[in-house]
Design a protein around this motif. Structure first.
Motif, PDB file in Angstrom:
ATOM      1  N   VAL A  52     -10.015  56.885  47.219  1.00  0.00           N
ATOM      2  CA  VAL A  52     -10.059  55.471  47.592  1.00  0.00           C
ATOM      3  C   VAL A  52     -11.491  55.063  47.922  1.00  0.00           C
ATOM      4  CG1 VAL A  52      -9.363  53.816  49.353  1.00  0.00           C
ATOM      5  CG2 VAL A  52      -7.684  55.364  48.375  1.00  0.00           C
ATOM      6  N   VAL A 104      -8.456  41.897  42.039  1.00  0.00           N
ATOM      7  CA  VAL A 104      -8.505  43.203  42.704  1.00  0.00           C
ATOM      8  C   VAL A 104      -7.976  43.128  44.129  1.00  0.00           C
ATOM      9  CG1 VAL A 104     -10.081  44.929  43.615  1.00  0.00           C
ATOM     10  CG2 VAL A 104     -10.365  44.094  41.291  1.00  0.00           C
ATOM     11  N   SER A 113      -4.809  45.200  45.420  1.00  0.00           N
ATOM     12  CA  SER A 113      -4.958  46.366  46.289  1.00  0.00           C
ATOM     13  C   SER A 113      -4.237  46.147  47.611  1.00  0.00           C
ATOM     14  CB  SER A 113      -6.436  46.711  46.504  1.00  0.00           C
ATOM     15  OG  SER A 113      -7.163  45.552  46.742  1.00  0.00           O
TER      16      SER A 113
END
Ligand SMILES: [Cu+2]
Lengths: 374, 405
Positions: free
Chosen positions: A177, A202, A206
């Motif tokens: 990550v 994104v 996420s």
């Protein structure tokens, strides 16, 4: 903007907040005085709201206000938030205190937002100006507040994942990550044109992934070791130290690992009324502890029994000054409760004589540990 | 000389000096007699470090040469020849990303192996024998706690030379009585600081019997460079002999001999600082030294078995003469124990240095031992003071010291 009357009430609110805080900390957090002050806050705040809303019932300003309210008020979801807060408060009273506290927070936050929005929508006839004054009043609180809440949520979700997956998996997962975040940082730094578009994809993706992973992990529970360790009471204060337990997650060699213990040459333990000793580096019990002369040396004493005990070191005896009075030499720790420990630091200039050997004893417990000073 | 040729000649001189330094550094690497060479491991711990070096150094060399080569190339390529200043650009993202990621990868490879080695070196669970090591200005004391499984039934205290069994996992518990020192036997393991008030663990293990030299590796004052040590690995049988000998009861010299006179001088002059186990005064009471009253660190070497060691004063001087020293240092591994256990016999004694030491120790080894300069240390000596002994006393003392073995 703020009317004359509202300024008075806002000041009164602020003052009563300060008074309440002082009272809680300095006088008494749990009596009626605090309650009265909270009441003052509530009423002063309500009055400030009312007086802003009605512009002090001043006709001139009322005319402006009519003007202002001629435009459509912006859609508001704050009533929903406040309702949610109220529901949480009620639910919290019946279930978990956390829910109650969160409910209060939501209620207060939503209320303030609602009030400010209501006021700013009528500040003038110009919608752009209205939203600007709103931002001026609340922007300074909203962003830090929102990011704090977000951070807490993210940290909480991450911690659930940490607790659920195995240690190795956690290490690898979070290295990955971190690497991905690092790489994305690079890409965004390099390609400015990408930034907006990509971020809008994104970030939500996420956050959604994190939320799913967090919820799933929270539901699947902590990993087995943690569950077992909790059952062993591994985390309780009195269980910090090694005992007889054949438990799996006990830190059995703590005295070789914990930084403080770098200074400890030996550990003397009293357990089941028996005194025993271990020297650092030797993985077995010893009946003699050797301490070099004139060498500041620390010994750790650990009591595993129910009664309070102290470690005594006997260093022979000596005459007091020029008199013929002979006094025993030595020193001791304070009384030490169950599961607790103390250290004794000794610097011994002379070896023992044959008649008066040195030793460690624990009054009330059996056995002694010989102390040899070469 | 005009300016240009002066600049040229001074350039040439600098270049000459640099080449000279580089050449002598390179040649020093070829030294034959280099007992503190880190590239010749003689035990498992040093081997672990060596294996790591074998991985890291080639990588470092390649990186170093590439970086240096590029730097030199750029110096040459963009040297000022009066050309125009090129267009100044602003960053090349892909280049920068590469230049960050590649070193990070290299470092993580190096890091993984380094950490593994560090953890392996820190292993202490399988210790077979424990020895306490205490540093002080400027010598090391070793004491062997009671360990009946090794025949040690009373503590043994010695200095300068650490005697231990070969092929055995020895755990040193290091500490210090005054300032920070660092214990370092390059052939057996890395350095480990000895810090007052703390106990640091260092594993030593030697594959073969032999003598492994070392050096205090943390600057600790005036005679830091003279604070040396030797680790003596003996076979298990030889170690047992050494242990037994160290615990032997004290035998006072026969009355009327020079040695007995030496004992009297010793009691008068030396016993206040140096312990000789078993030494008794005229009333038959054991004499206990009190270095805590005279020496800043609170300790002076225990001389009970002085003549079983080959060195003295922080292994700075040999206690044996050159011929006998060569016998020990040159002995093959199988014969080493025998040669070492002989100790110092009368014809082997290095009379010159020992006498000079007794005559005036601070002149032999720089120490803060001038009575008028002891203010900062509360009137206590750092090291052994000048004792104004007569030559006659020195003769007697040497005779007496020779019995301590
Ligand atoms: Cu040193």
């Amino acid at each position: 903007m703020f009317t004359t009357g509202s300024k008075y009430f806002i000041g009164l609110t602020a003052l009563s907040v300060v008074a309440t805080v002082l009272y809680l900390f300095l006088v008494n957090p749990s009596d009626l005085g605090a309650l009265a002050l909270v009441g003052l806050i509530t009423s002063a705040a309500t009055l400030s709201g009312v007086s802003i809303f009605t512009r002090d019932s001043d006709t001139e300003t009322v005319e402006q206000a009519v003007d202002a309210s001629a435009g459509p008020a912006s859609a508001s979801f704050w009533p929903i938030v406040v309702a949610l807060g109220a529901a949480m408060v009620l639910l919290g009273l019946a279930t978990e205190p956390v829910v109650f506290v969160l409910g209060i927070a939501v209620l207060v936050g939503g209320g303030v937002e609602w009030m400010v929005q209501g006021w700013s929508d009528r500040a003038s006839a110009n919608a752009a100006y209205n939203s600007e004054v709103r931002a001026k009043v609340l922007g300074g609180i909203e962003y830090p507040g929102l990011s704090a809440v977000l951070t807490i949520i993210v940290a909480f979700l991450f911690s659930r994942i940490f607790l659920a997956v195995s240690k190795d998996a956690a290490t690898i997962f979070f290295m990955l990550v971190a690497a991905v975040i690092f790489a994305l940082g690079f890409v965004f730094a390099a390609r400015t044109d990408l930034r907006k578009k990509a971020l809008s994809v994104v970030l939500p993706v996420s956050i959604a992934l994190l939320a799913i992973a967090g919820v799933v992990s929270a539901l699947s529970g902590e990993r087995k070791q943690l569950v077992d360790a909790a059952r062993e009471d591994h985390f309780a204060i009195e269980h910090r130290e090694c005992g007889e337990e054949a438990s799996k997650y006990y830190d059995k060699h703590a005295n070789n690992r914990v930084p403080l213990r770098k200074a400890v040459i030996a550990t003397i333990t009293v357990e089941n009324n028996e005194v025993s000793a271990k020297m650092i580096g030797l993985d077995r019990k010893v009946d003699t502890i050797t301490i070099p002369r004139m060498n500041s040396t620390t010994v750790l004493f650990r009591n595993l029994d129910d009664s309070e005990r102290r470690l005594v070191v006997n260093l022979g005896s000596a005459k007091v000054g020029d008199t013929d009075v002979v006094e025993p030499l030595g020193t001791c720790t304070q009384l030490t409760g169950k599961g607790q420990e103390q250290v004794l630091t000794l610097t011994i200039p002379k070896p023992a004589t044959a008649e008066e050997p040195f030793s460690f004893t624990v009054p009330g417990a059996n056995g002694e540990i010989k102390l040899v000073v070469p | 000389m005009d300016t240009v040729s002066r600049v040229k000649s001074s350039r040439r001189r600098i270049l000459g000096t640099l080449v000279g330094i580089a050449a002598s550094a390179t040649l020093a690497g070829c030294a034959q007699n280099a007992p503190q060479d880190t590239w010749e491991p003689k035990g498992p711990n040093a081997e672990m470090i060596h294996d790591l070096d074998n991985l890291v150094f080639p990588i470092a060399y390649v990186v170093g040469i590439i970086v240096l080569g590029l730097a030199l190339y750029i110096f040459w390529k963009f040297k000022d020849r009066g050309q125009e200043i090129p267009v100044q650009g602003h960053g090349k993202p892909y280049m920068e990303i590469t230049l960050t990621v590649v070193p990070a990868l290299i470092l993580s490879v190096v890091g993984v192996f380094t950490f593994r080695t560090i953890f392996d070196l820190a292993e202490t669970q399988d210790t077979e024998i424990v020895i306490n090591v205490t540093g002080q200005q400027w010598w090391w004391e070793y004491d062997y706690p009671v360990q009946p499984e090794h025949g040690i039934n009373q503590p043994i205290v010695t200095s300068g030379q650490l005697v231990f069994p070969a092929g055995t996992k020895v755990l040193l518990r290091e500490t210090s009585r005054d300032v920070i020192h660092s214990y370092w036997i390059p052939a057996l393991n890395g350095k480990k600081d000895a810090v007052p008030g703390r106990v640091h663990l260092l594993r030593l293990e030697a594959n073969e019997p032999g003598l492994y030299a070392g050096q205090c590796a943390e600057f600790c004052g005036l005679s830091h460079a003279n604070m040396r040590m030797e680790a003596i690995a003996l076979s298990k049988e030889d170690f047992a002999k050494w242990v037994a000998n160290q615990q032997k009861a004290y035998v006072p010299p026969a009355a009327g001999t020079v040695e007995a006179e030496g004992e009297a001088v010793y009691i008068a002059q030396c016993a206040r600082c140096h312990q000789v186990n078993g030494l008794k005064d005229a009333q038959g009471k054991p004499i206990i030294s009190a270095p805590d009253e005279y020496v800043y660190s609170g300790a002076a070497p225990n001389l009970t078995a002085l003549m079983t060691r080959n060195t003295f004063a922080g292994a700075m001087f040999d206690l044996v003469n050159e011929k006998c020293r060569a016998d020990v240092w040159g002995a093959p591994s199988e014969k080493f124990g025998e040669a070492y256990l002989k100790g110092v016999t009368e014809d082997c004694l290095n009379q010159k240095d020992l006498r000079a030491w007794l005559r005036n120790a601070p002149e032999m080894k720089p120490m803060y031992a001038e009575p008028n300069l002891l203010g900062p240390s509360d009137g206590k000596y750092r090291g052994m003071p000048y004792l104004a002994l007569t030559e006659d006393d020195i003769d007697k003392l040497v005779a007496y010291l020779l019995t301590l073995k």
